[in-house]
Design an enzyme around this catalytic site. Structure first.
Site, PDB file in Angstrom:
ATOM      1  N   LYS A   1      36.315  33.813  51.657  1.00 18.23           N
ATOM      2  CA  LYS A   1      37.625  33.191  51.438  1.00 18.23           C
ATOM      3  C   LYS A   1      38.318  32.683  52.710  1.00 18.23           C
ATOM      4  CE  LYS A   1      38.890  36.932  49.326  1.00 18.23           C
ATOM      5  NZ  LYS A   1      39.452  38.003  48.500  1.00 18.23           N
TER       6      LYS A   1
ATOM      7  N   ASP B   1      40.150  44.747  45.246  1.00 16.95           N
ATOM      8  CA  ASP B   1      41.224  44.331  44.326  1.00 16.95           C
ATOM      9  C   ASP B   1      40.811  44.395  42.853  1.00 16.95           C
ATOM     10  OD1 ASP B   1      39.527  42.177  44.747  1.00 16.95           O
ATOM     11  OD2 ASP B   1      41.086  40.688  45.051  1.00 16.95           O
TER      12      ASP B   1
HETATM   13  C1  BGC Z   1      35.571  39.083  47.715  1.00 15.06           C
HETATM   14  C2  BGC Z   1      35.801  40.209  46.726  1.00 15.06           C
HETATM   15  C3  BGC Z   1      37.148  40.055  46.071  1.00 15.06           C
HETATM   16  C4  BGC Z   1      37.320  38.673  45.495  1.00 15.06           C
HETATM   17  C5  BGC Z   1      38.678  38.457  44.851  1.00 15.06           C
HETATM   18  C6  BGC Z   1      35.833  37.742  47.080  1.00 15.06           C
HETATM   19  O1  BGC Z   1      35.755  36.727  48.030  1.00 15.06           O
HETATM   20  O2  BGC Z   1      34.249  39.114  48.203  1.00 15.06           O
HETATM   21  O3  BGC Z   1      35.702  41.467  47.366  1.00 15.06           O
HETATM   22  O4  BGC Z   1      37.273  41.039  45.064  1.00 15.06           O
HETATM   23  O5  BGC Z   1      37.148  37.712  46.511  1.00 15.06           O
HETATM   24  O6  BGC Z   1      39.718  38.640  45.743  1.00 15.06           O
END
Ligand code: BGC
Length: 475
Positions: free
Chosen positions: A174, A209
């Site tokens: 992200k 989360d």
């Molecule tokens: C992460 C996860 C997370 C999800 C939603 C992903 O990029 O790897 O750990 O739960 O985003 O936030």
């Protein structure tokens, strides 16, 4: 799939040949984003096989990480706990008063994380977080409550959990990319920052989360069996039978089930079944984590705008949109936001005025015809629908793994894409119906669990703190 735009706009003062060519090109783009029921079936099968691999051994593509969270909250948990939420757009610090009977009160504060912090040294990010927590507890007067405040840390990235409050970062996602963090225990890094800054807070739990969302919803609705995030990123967690988690080496636990954090964003990084388009490939190639998080890149809010932008620019380059004229704004990577797509998809005005505003005032396209705007709208709808149908595949795979097709299933979901993208929930439901049939598809209920991960982290911190006190004989 044909949307009869050319005939709709016949009579408007545009060259009919242009309209026909636009219509034809649009149909092809829409076809690219279509996911047939048959393809969905193949995706679910592949998902199930990847899930089994992840449960059997470490380092699988779909990591299937045991969360150390067992049992369900009773709803009677009480006490005051801090929660910290890192991984979405903002950093959130919260203080929860758990009141029992599934009730609670919360104070919270959001802090913006700069791009510099997101990609700098992890130590700086931890120092920043420690300052925010310090500021929060001082302003809320929470510091005078107990000598040592217990905190649930929601850290929404792939972490290999080694204890309820320990875990090493596998990789960033992200848009985060801090140095000196991958392979390290993120709890130790943050706890050290608290120590450095004399912040008297103990990290009692490390929580993804999805796990937090599941636990928060189960606090009030114990029948909840799955937590899903459809926001900046995407992922899911669910209750799995401990004896199906073949790779579990943590010894006996008091319950038969454990919550597993799937990390489904990495599903099909090998590109076996996902219907990737040239627009997805371009996005992936230009991202900071090429060939990773492929499923997430087709579904989540961080990426949908960019997929649509790539599709629109391709039409512009072929002189089939905006008379071939783009703008510096539209040409800029990441600048067509998913929020714009939501607004455009839900624009029902006759002249598509909101769409016109976004394209001409925000994106600075010199001029747009009604046909242009309708084409943009159809592309946005198609990109969103594909995301919803792929999300449905992930959910269907979990239900099938749990052996509960045809049984009532309650899925707690949080995230801006689910909450705000027009028709997302309907498209997911349609996807489940395509996969399971009308009757079994309708057994699945979705519930919005807004900001659930913070509450979930506080509940897990409470459970963990209580367990630690029991072990130490002080309860
Ligand atoms: C992460 C996860 C997370 C999800 C939603 C992903 O990029 O790897 O750990 O739960 O985003 O936030």
């Amino acid at each position: 799939m044909t949307v009869g735009l050319a005939s709709h706009f016949a009579g408007v003062s545009l060259d009919p040949n242009d309209l026909k060519a636009q219509q034809k090109a649009l149909d092809l783009v829409l076809q690219d984003f279509d996911v047939s029921a048959e393809r969905m079936g193949a995706i679910v099968d592949q998902f199930n096989s990847e899930m089994r691999k992840g449960l059997a051994a470490p380092k699988a593509t779909v990591a299937m990480i045991p969360s150390f969270v067992t049992g369900k909250p009773t709803g009677e948990e009480t006490g005051r706990y801090l929660a910290l939420d890192l991984g979405g757009t903002n950093l959130r610090v919260c203080e929860f008063s758990l009141l029992g009977q599934g009730e609670y009160k919360v104070h919270q504060q959001k802090y913006v994380i700069s791009d510099e912090l997101k990609t700098g040294d992890m130590r700086n990010l931890c120092d920043f977080i420690a300052d925010c927590v310090d500021n929060f507890v001082t302003e809320n007067g929470s510091d005078s409550l107990e000598s040592n405040l217990q905190l649930g840390f929601t850290f929404s990235f792939p972490v290999l959990q080694t204890e309820i409050n320990r875990g090493t970062l596998i990789q960033w996602t992200k848009g985060f990319n801090c140095t000196n963090a991958v392979g390290k225990d993120v709890v130790v890094l943050l706890q050290d920052a608290f120590l450095r800054k004399n912040v008297n807070v103990h990290i009692a739990a490390l929580v993804n989360d999805t796990v937090g969302t599941l636990m928060a919803h189960a606090y009030k609705y114990p029948e909840t069996s799955m937590g899903v995030i459809l926001g900046t990123g995407t992922n899911a967690a669910y209750y799995e039978k401990l004896n199906s988690i073949k790779k579990w080496e943590g010894g006996a636990v008091a319950f038969d089930d454990m919550v597993v954090n799937m990390e489904w964003g990495a599903f099909d990084n090998e590109r076996r079944v996902l219907p990737l388009t040239i627009y997805d490939n371009k996005l992936d190639r230009e991202s900071i984590n090429p060939r990773q998080q492929i499923f997430e890149k087709m579904i989540s809010g961080m990426y949908l705008g960019e997929i649509a932008r790539n599709a629109l620019l391709q039409l512009v380059d072929r002189l089939l949109l905006f008379k071939g004229v783009s703008s510096p704004e539209l040409n800029k990577q990441w600048c067509f936001e998913t929020a714009y797509m939501s607004a455009i998809s839900s624009d029902t005005s006759e002249d598509l005025e909101e769409t016109q505003h976004i394209l001409e005032a925000v994106m600075q396209i010199p001029s747009t015809s009604l046909m242009d705007r309708e084409m943009v709208k159809q592309v946005c709808i198609a990109v969103g629908r594909r995301a919803a149908r792929l999300s449905a595949c992930g959910i269907a795979a979990v239900i099938s793994q749990q052996g509960s097709i045809g049984q009532d299933t309650l899925v707690a979901i949080d995230g801006s894409v689910y909450e705000f993208y027009p028709n997302f929930e309907n498209d997911m439901t349609q996807g489940l119906t395509d996969l399971f049939g009308e009757k079994d598809g309708s057994c699945v209920r979705f519930a919005l669990a807004r900001d659930g991960s913070g509450l979930g982290a506080a509940i897990i911190a409470m459970m963990s703190h209580k367990a630690a006190k029991l072990k130490a004989g002080s309860l």
